[in-house]
Design a protein around this motif. Structure first.
Motif, mmCIF file in Angstrom:
data_model
loop_
_atom_site.group_PDB
_atom_site.id
_atom_site.type_symbol
_atom_site.label_atom_id
_atom_site.label_comp_id
_atom_site.label_asym_id
_atom_site.label_seq_id
_atom_site.Cartn_x
_atom_site.Cartn_y
_atom_site.Cartn_z
ATOM 1 N N GLY A 256 -4.708 -7.332 -4.884
ATOM 2 C CA GLY A 256 -5.838 -8.248 -4.825
ATOM 3 C C GLY A 256 -6.421 -8.288 -3.434
ATOM 4 O O GLY A 256 -5.919 -7.648 -2.498
ATOM 5 N N ALA A 257 -7.474 -9.067 -3.295
ATOM 6 C CA ALA A 257 -8.239 -9.049 -2.059
ATOM 7 C C ALA A 257 -7.623 -9.870 -0.938
ATOM 8 O O ALA A 257 -7.541 -9.412 0.204
ATOM 9 C CB ALA A 257 -9.663 -9.538 -2.344
ATOM 10 N N LYS A 258 -7.159 -11.083 -1.262
ATOM 11 C CA LYS A 258 -6.833 -12.015 -0.185
ATOM 12 C C LYS A 258 -5.420 -12.592 -0.270
ATOM 13 O O LYS A 258 -4.991 -13.046 -1.315
ATOM 14 C CB LYS A 258 -7.842 -13.168 -0.184
ATOM 15 C CG LYS A 258 -9.272 -12.732 0.115
ATOM 16 C CD LYS A 258 -10.210 -13.926 0.150
ATOM 17 C CE LYS A 258 -11.622 -13.514 0.525
ATOM 18 N NZ LYS A 258 -12.526 -14.682 0.600
ATOM 19 N N VAL A 259 -4.745 -12.600 0.866
ATOM 20 C CA VAL A 259 -3.443 -13.254 0.989
ATOM 21 C C VAL A 259 -3.604 -14.759 0.760
ATOM 22 O O VAL A 259 -2.765 -15.404 0.133
ATOM 23 C CB VAL A 259 -2.831 -12.990 2.380
ATOM 24 C CG1 VAL A 259 -1.585 -13.835 2.597
ATOM 25 C CG2 VAL A 259 -2.506 -11.513 2.551
ATOM 26 N N ILE B 128 3.103 -4.697 -2.109
ATOM 27 C CA ILE B 128 1.850 -5.373 -1.787
ATOM 28 C C ILE B 128 0.744 -4.327 -1.666
ATOM 29 O O ILE B 128 0.886 -3.342 -0.937
ATOM 30 C CB ILE B 128 1.964 -6.202 -0.492
ATOM 31 C CG1 ILE B 128 3.027 -7.289 -0.659
ATOM 32 C CG2 ILE B 128 0.622 -6.824 -0.133
ATOM 33 C CD1 ILE B 128 3.245 -8.146 0.578
ATOM 34 N N GLY B 129 -0.349 -4.548 -2.401
ATOM 35 C CA GLY B 129 -1.440 -3.590 -2.395
ATOM 36 C C GLY B 129 -2.786 -4.251 -2.219
ATOM 37 O O GLY B 129 -2.886 -5.468 -2.021
ATOM 38 N N GLY B 130 -3.843 -3.467 -2.314
ATOM 39 C CA GLY B 130 -5.200 -3.983 -2.196
ATOM 40 C C GLY B 130 -5.505 -4.495 -0.805
ATOM 41 O O GLY B 130 -4.860 -4.142 0.186
ATOM 42 N N GLY B 131 -6.504 -5.382 -0.731
ATOM 43 C CA GLY B 131 -6.886 -5.953 0.555
ATOM 44 C C GLY B 131 -5.757 -6.736 1.202
ATOM 45 O O GLY B 131 -5.665 -6.833 2.435
ATOM 46 N N ASP C 155 -7.673 2.386 -0.942
ATOM 47 C CA ASP C 155 -6.619 2.646 -1.919
ATOM 48 C C ASP C 155 -5.359 3.081 -1.183
ATOM 49 O O ASP C 155 -5.403 3.468 -0.015
ATOM 50 C CB ASP C 155 -7.044 3.749 -2.896
ATOM 51 C CG ASP C 155 -6.239 3.745 -4.189
ATOM 52 O OD1 ASP C 155 -5.482 2.779 -4.425
ATOM 53 O OD2 ASP C 155 -6.362 4.707 -4.969
ATOM 54 N N ALA C 156 -4.234 2.993 -1.882
ATOM 55 C CA ALA C 156 -2.984 3.539 -1.344
ATOM 56 C C ALA C 156 -2.965 5.050 -1.583
ATOM 57 O O ALA C 156 -3.552 5.542 -2.550
ATOM 58 C CB ALA C 156 -1.800 2.871 -2.027
ATOM 59 N N GLY C 157 -2.287 5.774 -0.711
ATOM 60 C CA GLY C 157 -2.216 7.226 -0.818
ATOM 61 C C GLY C 157 -1.053 7.697 -1.672
ATOM 62 O O GLY C 157 -0.228 6.898 -2.131
ATOM 63 N N PRO C 158 -0.937 9.013 -1.875
ATOM 64 C CA PRO C 158 0.090 9.572 -2.756
ATOM 65 C C PRO C 158 1.521 9.320 -2.286
ATOM 66 O O PRO C 158 2.415 9.125 -3.122
ATOM 67 C CB PRO C 158 -0.240 11.065 -2.786
ATOM 68 C CG PRO C 158 -1.131 11.307 -1.612
ATOM 69 C CD PRO C 158 -1.870 10.045 -1.378
ATOM 70 N N ASP C 159 1.759 9.316 -0.984
ATOM 71 C CA ASP C 159 3.118 9.031 -0.496
ATOM 72 C C ASP C 159 3.508 7.580 -0.806
ATOM 73 O O ASP C 159 4.658 7.287 -1.154
ATOM 74 C CB ASP C 159 3.216 9.290 1.019
ATOM 75 C CG ASP C 159 3.138 10.760 1.372
ATOM 76 O OD1 ASP C 159 3.291 11.604 0.454
ATOM 77 O OD2 ASP C 159 2.910 11.082 2.553
ATOM 78 N N TRP D 180 3.833 -7.669 -12.641
ATOM 79 C CA TRP D 180 2.666 -7.054 -11.992
ATOM 80 C C TRP D 180 1.481 -8.002 -12.040
ATOM 81 O O TRP D 180 1.087 -8.478 -13.085
ATOM 82 C CB TRP D 180 2.317 -5.745 -12.718
ATOM 83 C CG TRP D 180 1.288 -4.886 -12.025
ATOM 84 C CD1 TRP D 180 0.225 -5.305 -11.291
ATOM 85 C CD2 TRP D 180 1.235 -3.454 -12.008
ATOM 86 N NE1 TRP D 180 -0.491 -4.242 -10.822
ATOM 87 C CE2 TRP D 180 0.102 -3.090 -11.253
ATOM 88 C CE3 TRP D 180 2.028 -2.456 -12.585
ATOM 89 C CZ2 TRP D 180 -0.256 -1.761 -11.045
ATOM 90 C CZ3 TRP D 180 1.666 -1.136 -12.382
ATOM 91 C CH2 TRP D 180 0.556 -0.787 -11.616
ATOM 92 N N ASN D 181 0.879 -8.233 -10.867
ATOM 93 C CA ASN D 181 -0.332 -9.040 -10.775
ATOM 94 C C ASN D 181 -1.240 -8.484 -9.684
ATOM 95 O O ASN D 181 -0.977 -8.663 -8.506
ATOM 96 C CB ASN D 181 0.006 -10.508 -10.480
ATOM 97 C CG ASN D 181 -1.234 -11.364 -10.280
ATOM 98 O OD1 ASN D 181 -1.537 -11.752 -9.157
ATOM 99 N ND2 ASN D 181 -1.947 -11.664 -11.338
ATOM 100 N N GLY D 182 -2.272 -7.775 -10.086
ATOM 101 C CA GLY D 182 -3.257 -7.276 -9.134
ATOM 102 C C GLY D 182 -3.168 -5.779 -8.893
ATOM 103 O O GLY D 182 -2.087 -5.202 -8.915
ATOM 104 N N PRO D 183 -4.318 -5.117 -8.651
ATOM 105 C CA PRO D 183 -4.362 -3.667 -8.440
ATOM 106 C C PRO D 183 -3.944 -3.260 -7.026
ATOM 107 O O PRO D 183 -3.902 -4.083 -6.117
ATOM 108 C CB PRO D 183 -5.837 -3.334 -8.683
ATOM 109 C CG PRO D 183 -6.564 -4.590 -8.282
ATOM 110 C CD PRO D 183 -5.653 -5.731 -8.660
ATOM 111 N N LEU D 184 -3.659 -1.972 -6.869
ATOM 112 C CA LEU D 184 -3.232 -1.435 -5.569
ATOM 113 C C LEU D 184 -4.407 -1.003 -4.701
ATOM 114 O O LEU D 184 -4.246 -0.725 -3.517
ATOM 115 C CB LEU D 184 -2.295 -0.234 -5.782
ATOM 116 C CG LEU D 184 -0.982 -0.541 -6.500
ATOM 117 C CD1 LEU D 184 -0.169 0.730 -6.679
ATOM 118 C CD2 LEU D 184 -0.180 -1.572 -5.722
ATOM 119 N N GLY D 185 -5.594 -0.908 -5.306
ATOM 120 C CA GLY D 185 -6.776 -0.505 -4.556
ATOM 121 C C GLY D 185 -8.026 -0.978 -5.261
ATOM 122 O O GLY D 185 -7.971 -1.801 -6.177
#
Length: 396
Positions: free
Chosen positions: A195-198, A217-220, A294-298, A315-320
């Protein structure tokens, strides 16, 4: 955690006031997505099979205590009837003479849909008199609207003070899935939070570091955590003012032996648009004029390894920025891996939240997850460890 279900209560010959979520999308008078109606069908048919007469309580939109014709549930009655495969009558009010007369006329095998509960200000205020007026219509109360369980409203909490109350089939399934995910899960437990915001997920992160073994932890949000470590994230979406908070959450995770996984490589671009020129760089090498999208392949490989070693996933929220290609790749890849492990019986996977459901549908794997919650705010508050009034009211 325990709750009363339909199997614990006598419904034969009873008027069963049944709280459901029928807040479905409507365009030009037509329901465009019947998912929420379909999800409560089992409860309604079970009530009929057990000899009860289902009387549906629901809200639609936000009329704020006023009668707003375009928010009348009358416009979806036909669709509800079509989905249920049973006659569905409609009453022009949810309390008072109109509701009483419609209930009195209800025949065997029929369902009654009452008008929008939020046309009355007493609903959202959980006014005792309004709750009592609702309760006076029936003999038994069943709540099948987990999505509204985080609100102490007249039709979700107040009414339970007057009638024997139970969880419907959908509510029971939701609570059972959530209990398996965080209440009494099989370990190790992995949580993916994007998601976008902490700032919008502070309570969630604080609760999860005490409950899970690995927190992805992913996204923004990930950008904020990277920035808190002194990493330059360029023009990326990040809450730099939340740096102390991010460091505090990381410290609490370390104390609880919860491993936090942040991106080690990222996909960057100078423009946020479909097909924008992009490249993969180390998470610490974002140029000042670029954005992490977005997150990379590694990073995805590290998430996959965590999932392979897990028994339970929340799971809650996308990685990118999954809405735009090519910035959907990390979310898609992680979702496909979680789905594969679930199909193989190696992982219990529970997901929820609007963006999450959209992302899993986009990846084509929603059907493979153990359970997907469409509850939105209620799902998030449950993940935050908060007591949901509508659920607490169903405890024996």
């Amino acid at each position: 955690m325990g709750w009363t279900t339909l199997d614990d209560i006598d419904l034969d010959g009873k008027i069963v006031l049944t709280r459901v979520d029928l807040n479905v999308p409507v365009e030009d008078g037509r329901v465009t997505d019947t998912t929420r109606i379909e999800r409560v069908k089992d409860t309604v048919l079970d009530i009929l099979e057990k000899g009860g007469k289902p009387v549906l309580l629901a809200h639609f939109g936000r009329p704020k205590g006023q009668v707003v014709p375009e928010m009348s549930l009358s416009q979806i009655r036909g669709t509800v009837q079509e989905v249920f495969g049973r006659p569905v009558r409609f009453a022009a009010d949810c309390v008072g003479p109109a509701a009483e007369a419609a209930i009195a006329a209800l025949g065997a095998g029929e369902v009654l849909l009452l008008e929008n509960t939020r046309f009355h200000a007493g609903e959202e205020k959980n006014d005792p008199d309004f709750a009592a007026a609702l309760a006076a219509l029936g003999d038994v109360y069943v709540n099948d609207a987990f999505s509204a369980a985080h609100r102490a409203h007249g039709s979700t909490e107040g009414i339970t003070r007057h009638l024997p109350s139970a969880a419907g089939r959908l509510m029971d399934a939701e609570l059972s899935a959530l209990d398996k995910a965080l209440g009494s899960p099989e370990r190790p437990v992995v949580a993916v939070v994007g998601g976008a915001k902490v700032s919008t997920k502070l309570d969630l992160l604080s609760n999860l570091v005490r409950k899970v073994d690995v927190l992805v932890i992913g996204g923004g949000m990930a950008n904020t955590f990277l920035a808190a470590q002194g990493i330059d994230v360029g023009k990326s979406l990040a809450e730099h003012e939340m740096a102390d908070t991010a460091r505090d959450i990381s410290a609490r995770a370390a104390e609880a032996a919860c491993e936090i996984l942040l991106p080690v490589d990222v996909v960057i671009a100078r423009e946020f648009k479909a097909g924008a020129a992009s490249e993969i760089v180390a998470a610490s090498a974002c140029p000042p004029d670029a954005m992490i999208l977005d997150a990379g392949p590694d990073s995805v490989a590290r998430v996959a390894a965590a999932l392979a070693g897990a028994k339970t996933l929340v799971w809650n929220g996308p990685l990118g920025a999954f809405e735009i290609e090519p910035f959907d790749r990390a979310t898609n890849a992680a979702a496909v891996e979680a789905a594969r492990l679930t199909r193989e019986g190696r992982l219990i996977s529970v997901a929820g939240g609007g963006d999450t459901v959209a992302a899993l549908n986009k990846a084509g794997v929603a059907e493979d997850f153990t359970y997907i919650s469409t509850a939105g705010g209620a799902f998030l508050e449950w993940m935050e460890g908060k007591t949901l009034p509508g659920v607490a009211a169903l405890e024996p």
